[in-house]
Design an enzyme around this catalytic site. Structure first.
Site, PDB file in Angstrom:
ATOM      1  N   ASP A  51      32.388  35.315   9.246  1.00 39.15           N
ATOM      2  CA  ASP A  51      31.472  34.691   8.255  1.00 39.15           C
ATOM      3  C   ASP A  51      32.530  34.681   6.454  1.00 39.15           C
ATOM      4  O   ASP A  51      31.884  34.718   5.853  1.00 39.15           O
ATOM      5  CB  ASP A  51      30.383  36.039   8.508  1.00 39.15           C
ATOM      6  CG  ASP A  51      31.323  37.603   8.138  1.00 39.15           C
ATOM      7  OD1 ASP A  51      32.092  37.844   7.556  1.00 39.15           O
ATOM      8  OD2 ASP A  51      29.891  38.162   8.206  1.00 39.15           O
ATOM      9  N   SER A  52      33.598  34.925   6.673  1.00 39.31           N
ATOM     10  CA  SER A  52      34.457  34.818   5.115  1.00 39.31           C
ATOM     11  C   SER A  52      34.547  33.708   5.172  1.00 39.31           C
ATOM     12  O   SER A  52      35.059  33.635   3.670  1.00 39.31           O
ATOM     13  CB  SER A  52      36.069  35.754   5.514  1.00 39.31           C
ATOM     14  OG  SER A  52      36.732  34.271   7.083  1.00 39.31           O
ATOM     15  N   LYS A 120      30.869  38.541  17.286  1.00 37.19           N
ATOM     16  CA  LYS A 120      30.850  39.482  16.760  1.00 37.19           C
ATOM     17  C   LYS A 120      30.294  39.332  16.190  1.00 37.19           C
ATOM     18  O   LYS A 120      29.296  39.379  14.788  1.00 37.19           O
ATOM     19  CB  LYS A 120      32.271  38.887  15.519  1.00 37.19           C
ATOM     20  CG  LYS A 120      32.726  40.736  15.242  1.00 37.19           C
ATOM     21  CD  LYS A 120      34.400  40.292  15.187  1.00 37.19           C
ATOM     22  CE  LYS A 120      33.898  39.800  13.341  1.00 37.19           C
ATOM     23  NZ  LYS A 120      33.963  40.572  12.000  1.00 37.19           N
ATOM     24  N   GLU A 122      28.869  43.387  13.073  1.00 38.32           N
ATOM     25  CA  GLU A 122      29.168  44.571  12.295  1.00 38.32           C
ATOM     26  C   GLU A 122      29.023  45.847  12.597  1.00 38.32           C
ATOM     27  O   GLU A 122      27.816  45.933  12.467  1.00 38.32           O
ATOM     28  CB  GLU A 122      29.404  44.126  10.955  1.00 38.32           C
ATOM     29  CG  GLU A 122      30.348  43.185  10.449  1.00 38.32           C
ATOM     30  CD  GLU A 122      30.865  42.630   8.573  1.00 38.32           C
ATOM     31  OE1 GLU A 122      30.004  43.794   7.684  1.00 38.32           O
ATOM     32  OE2 GLU A 122      31.054  42.277   8.556  1.00 38.32           O
ATOM     33  N   GLU A 189      38.706  46.904  10.268  1.00 36.70           N
ATOM     34  CA  GLU A 189      38.763  46.536   8.970  1.00 36.70           C
ATOM     35  C   GLU A 189      39.274  47.541   7.689  1.00 36.70           C
ATOM     36  O   GLU A 189      38.651  48.290   7.877  1.00 36.70           O
ATOM     37  CB  GLU A 189      38.044  45.571   8.265  1.00 36.70           C
ATOM     38  CG  GLU A 189      38.466  44.813   6.932  1.00 36.70           C
ATOM     39  CD  GLU A 189      37.507  43.585   6.792  1.00 36.70           C
ATOM     40  OE1 GLU A 189      36.892  43.148   7.511  1.00 36.70           O
ATOM     41  OE2 GLU A 189      38.393  43.060   6.265  1.00 36.70           O
TER      42      GLU A 189
HETATM   43  O1  KIV Z   1      34.791  37.268   8.814  1.00 36.37           O
HETATM   44  C1  KIV Z   1      35.931  37.510   9.122  1.00 36.37           C
HETATM   45  O2  KIV Z   1      37.147  36.703   8.031  1.00 36.37           O
HETATM   46  C2  KIV Z   1      36.168  38.332   9.654  1.00 36.37           C
HETATM   47  C3  KIV Z   1      37.897  38.904   9.691  1.00 36.37           C
HETATM   48  C4  KIV Z   1      38.769  39.815   8.232  1.00 36.37           C
HETATM   49  C5  KIV Z   1      37.899  39.893  10.109  1.00 36.37           C
HETATM   50  O3  KIV Z   1      35.310  39.220   9.682  1.00 36.37           O
END
Ligand code: KIV
Length: 271
Positions: A51-52, A120, A122, A189
């Site tokens: 989600d980055s 994934k 959080e 992280e």
């Molecule tokens: O969204 C992302 O890029 C991440 C990484 C920083 C692990 O969750």
């Protein structure tokens, strides 16, 4: 021959075997077809449709605004490019917290519409019901602890997490809860290296670190950061393996000069 080199397709079981044999796991983000094809072709084990993308692709300050539809679009583009890597898709903010039925519906959409291999999300004990419910549909889940960017407004800053004993103990408890719930792996992280080492040793599932020191079972970086395409982001943990920002700048400037001077296109470049 290593486990990674034997794997024609990387699965969650491949990662488990790699941890068992002490082979490091490699993971990078991708959000589009062209870069995912290069990253997969180079032999990465895991591609994270992170989600980055909210920061890197859409220019937002945080990962909070990105939607499930946006994540599905990025994951569809990546999935078309990938032959070997395990493709893990981030569940965006608002798509899994609070209500496990919403979490299940979101994860099913991701798997059905993108062809991704896992999701994934959080958080620790707070999201355990969502994780368990997603797993009832046979969807593999990767956890994410430590600095969890979707909670930036709770933390207030992007500094290192779990430096104090209380937070470190919670992180260990959360990691064990995620493992017991059936997560196949956990991202750590920005946490102290010693803590990451201790928790990694106490888990049987692989850990993947970003700013969590060398003793995690694998490492992940944001592709655009490690390629030097993002100028304004320079945390200590980031190693730049290329300076594509500079290369692109020079190429674009040369193109402008060539077009303006009628140097491009030349005799050979026309029909
Ligand atoms: O969204 C992302 O890029 C991440 C990484 C920083 C692990 O969750």
């Amino acid at each position: 021959m290593t486990i990674a080199s034997r794997a024609k397709k990387v699965t969650t079981h491949t990662l488990q075997e790699m941890k068992h044999e002490g082979e490091k796991i490699t993971m990078l983000t991708s959000y589009d077809y062209s870069l995912a094809k290069l990253v997969d072709g180079a032999g990465i084990d895991v591609i994270l449709v992170g989600d980055s993308a909210s920061n890197v692709m859409a220019g937002n300050d945080t990962t909070v605004p990105i939607t499930l539809d946006h994540m599905i679009y990025h994951a569809q583009c990546v999935e078309k490019a990938v032959d070997r890597a395990l493709v893990v898709v981030d569940m965006p903010f608002g798509s899994y917290q609070g209500d496990s039925k919403t979490a299940l519906d979101s994860a099913i959409r991701i798997m059905k519409e993108t062809g991704g291999h896992a999701v994934k999300l959080e958080g620790g004990i707070e999201v355990i019901d969502s994780i368990k419910r997603i797993m009832t549909a046979g969807i593999p889940v990767m956890g994410h602890l430590g600095l969890t960017p979707q909670s930036i407004y709770k933390f207030g800053t992007y500094t290192v997490r779990a430096k104090e004993d209380l937070e470190a103990t919670k992180l260990l408890d959360d990691a064990i809860a995620l493992e017991n719930a059936g997560c196949f792996s956990i991202v750590f992280e920005k946490i102290p290296a010693e803590l990451a080492k201790k928790v990694t040793k106490s888990l049987s599932i692989p850990t993947i670190g970003i700013g969590a020191g060398p003793d995690c079972d694998g490492q992940v970086l944001v592709l655009h950061d490690m390629l030097g395409m993002t100028k304004d982001f320079s945390p200590r943990f980031l190693r730049r393996y290329a300076n594509l920002g500079e290369i692109i700048d020079l190429a674009v400037k040369q193109y402008i000069v060539d077009v303006r001077s009628s140097e491009f296109p030349n005799e050979d470049e026309k029909y």
